[in-house]
Scaffold this active site. Sequence first.
Site, short mmCIF file in Angstrom:
data_model
loop_
_atom_site.label_atom_id
_atom_site.label_comp_id
_atom_site.label_asym_id
_atom_site.label_seq_id
_atom_site.Cartn_x
_atom_site.Cartn_y
_atom_site.Cartn_z
N ASP A 1 0.87 -1.18 0.00
CA ASP A 1 0.00 0.00 0.00
C ASP A 1 0.89 1.22 0.00
OD1 ASP A 1 -2.28 1.83 0.43
OD2 ASP A 1 -3.33 0.00 0.97
N ALA B 1 -7.97 -3.67 1.44
CA ALA B 1 -6.93 -4.54 1.99
C ALA B 1 -5.89 -4.91 0.94
CB ALA B 1 -7.57 -5.80 2.57
N LYS B 2 -6.17 -4.56 -0.32
CA LYS B 2 -5.23 -4.81 -1.43
C LYS B 2 -4.65 -6.22 -1.36
CE LYS B 2 -4.26 0.11 -2.16
NZ LYS B 2 -5.15 0.70 -1.13
N ARG B 3 -5.53 -7.21 -1.21
CA ARG B 3 -5.09 -8.58 -1.11
C ARG B 3 -4.72 -9.13 -2.49
NH1 ARG B 3 -4.54 -7.22 3.67
NH2 ARG B 3 -5.68 -8.21 5.37
N THR C 1 -10.57 -4.51 -2.25
CA THR C 1 -9.55 -4.11 -3.22
C THR C 1 -8.54 -5.24 -3.41
OG1 THR C 1 -8.25 -2.99 -1.50
CG2 THR C 1 -9.78 -1.63 -2.77
#
Lengths: 298, 298
Positions: A108, B104-106, B140
Amino acid sequence: MPTFADRLAEAVRQKGPLCVGIDPRWESLPKAIRDPLRDELPEERAAIGYFEFGRKVLELVRPFSGVVKPQAAFFEQIGPNGMEMLQLLLREARLLGFVTVLDAKRGDIASTATAYADAAFAGCTVDGDSFPVWDADALTVNPYLGRDAVEPFLTAAKKADRGTFVLVRTSNPGAGLFQDLVCNGQPVYRHVAAEVANWNAPTRGACGLGDVGAVVGATHPKELAELRAAMPDVWLLVPGYGAQGGTAADVKVAYRPDGLGAIVNSSRGVTFPFHPDDPDWEAKIVAAAQKAAAELKP
Amino acid sequence: MPTFADRLAEAVRQKGPLCVGIDPRWESLPKAIRDPLRDELPEERAAIGYFEFGRKVLELVRPFSGVVKPQAAFFEQIGPNGMEMLQLLLREARLLGFVTVLDAKRGDIASTATAYADAAFAGCTVDGDSFPVWDADALTVNPYLGRDAVEPFLTAAKKADRGTFVLVRTSNPGAGLFQDLVCNGQPVYRHVAAEVANWNAPTRGACGLGDVGAVVGATHPKELAELRAAMPDVWLLVPGYGAQGGTAADVKVAYRPDGLGAIVNSSRGVTFPFHPDDPDWEAKIVAAAQKAAAELKP
C-alpha cells in the site's frame, strides 16, 4: 544483533534451505486434533485447531528446517481469532529458534504501508507504550504500487533488523500475464528484479547477501536461473517446490556456489503428507520434512 | 438481491459519489475518545478507540455518503484486537445501510486467494457451520500475480453478490515505476485495465456497470480520463482526492454522463479535519463531509 540476511544465512548453514510453509486448512487437519474440539464454537474450534497443528508442525520439522513461513490468508480466513493464533504461532516459532517469514504479500502507499510494516516488525505504539503485533523476521511485499509503496517496508525492516521478500516472478501458471510483458527489451519482472537488487545493495551483511529478498517461483526454472544471475546478492524465497510441481533439481539453480542465497518453501508437501484419519500423521510429517531437507541439500 | 454494481449505483444516486475512508490513527483521535480509555491496556485502548471513533464517523457522515472504505492496514497495525474492531465496524456500517469496501489490497495464488476472498465475502465454514469474517460488499485486489490470482476473488464475489476493485493506476507519486512501463505501445496499467474491462463485461447489472471495478488515483487526471474512456462500464474507486492533492474538478472526469461510474474516496480530509483537543470535532466532520459531498456532486 546480526542482520536479517546473516541470521538467515546461519539458519541455512545449520539446517539447509528448506522453509516450511504453514498453510492450515480445517478439513485437512488430523482428526486427532479436530475431534477433541467438536464442542467448541466453530470460530474457536478452527483457531485452536490451527494453533495446535501449527505448534506440532514446528516441533516436528525443527531438526530439518530453520525457517518457517506462515501464510496469513489461512489465518485471516477464520477471522480475528485466527489472527490471534497467527500471532501466537509466530511467537512460538521465534522461541523455538526459527527465522520467521510472514507471507502476507502486503502492499500500500505511504503511511498505510508503514502501518502494515509496523505490524510486521516494530509493533504498535500507543501513548508511548509499545506492544508487538506479528513480530516476524521478514514479510512478503507486493511491488505493483511502486518505489514509494515499497520503501516504507524497507525503512521499517532496516530499523528493526528485519527483512522483506518482494514478489518478482510468482509460481502460479498465470504469473506471466503482467509480469512477462516486455518493456524496453526486458519483461516487467526483470524491471522489478533490478529495483530489488538496488534496494538490497546497501543492506549486505557479513554473509554477502542483503536484507531485501525476492520471491521467485520454482515452477519456472529458466527464469529462476536468470534471476539468480541478475540478483547475485539477493536472498531468493522460492515457492512452488513439491505440491506445485517444482523439483529439487529445478530449485538448485537458485543456490549460490557457497550454498547460500535461497530458501525453498514447501507447505502441503511437508505439512499434509497424510489423510486426516491417519494415526501416523506425525511420523509422516517427520519423514516428509527429512526427505525434503535431504533432496534440497546444496 | 441486486448485484453489487446496482447496489453501489443506488447508493450513489441517493447520496452522491463520496466514499468515506476510515483510516484511524491513535494520535489523531479526539481527546474526548482517548482520555476515558487511559486506564485500559494499550492494545485494548487502541482497539476500543478505533471502534468508537469509526462508529461515530459512520453516524456523522451518513447524510452525505452511502459508501465507506475501512483501511485494513490501520486495524492490523494494532493487532488481532484491531481486526476484531474492523469486523465490528464493517457490521455496523452494513446495519446503517452503507455499501462497504474493505481496502486490503489482497493478492495471492489459487487456494490462498480463495482464503482471502472467503474471508472478505462468504465467510468461513468449519464442519458445515458457517460464520462471517469481514462480510464486506467489496474488496480491493492487487493484480500483479496475474489472472489465476485474481479469478478466485472474482468467483467468490460472484457467488456472494459482491464486488472487487482491482488496482490499475494508484494515487501515489511513485505509482509509475512499474505501472507506466510501456509494453506493446501501452503502459502496464492499460494492460491491467483491458483485463479488468474483460472480467467486468459479463457482470453488468441493470445500471449498466459491472461488479469488477478499478482503483484509479485522482492525482493523475489525464490517466483518470483516459481510463474512464477505456473502461466505460467499470466502476472506478478514486483515491487521492482531498489530503493527497486531487481536486473535485480533477475527479469529475471519472463520472459517466449519467452521473454514475465513480466513487471518490476521502479519508483524512473528511474524518480528521480537527485537532485532537478540539471540542467541536463532530461538527467539523459533519462540515467536511457536507462540503466534500457538495463539491463532488455530478
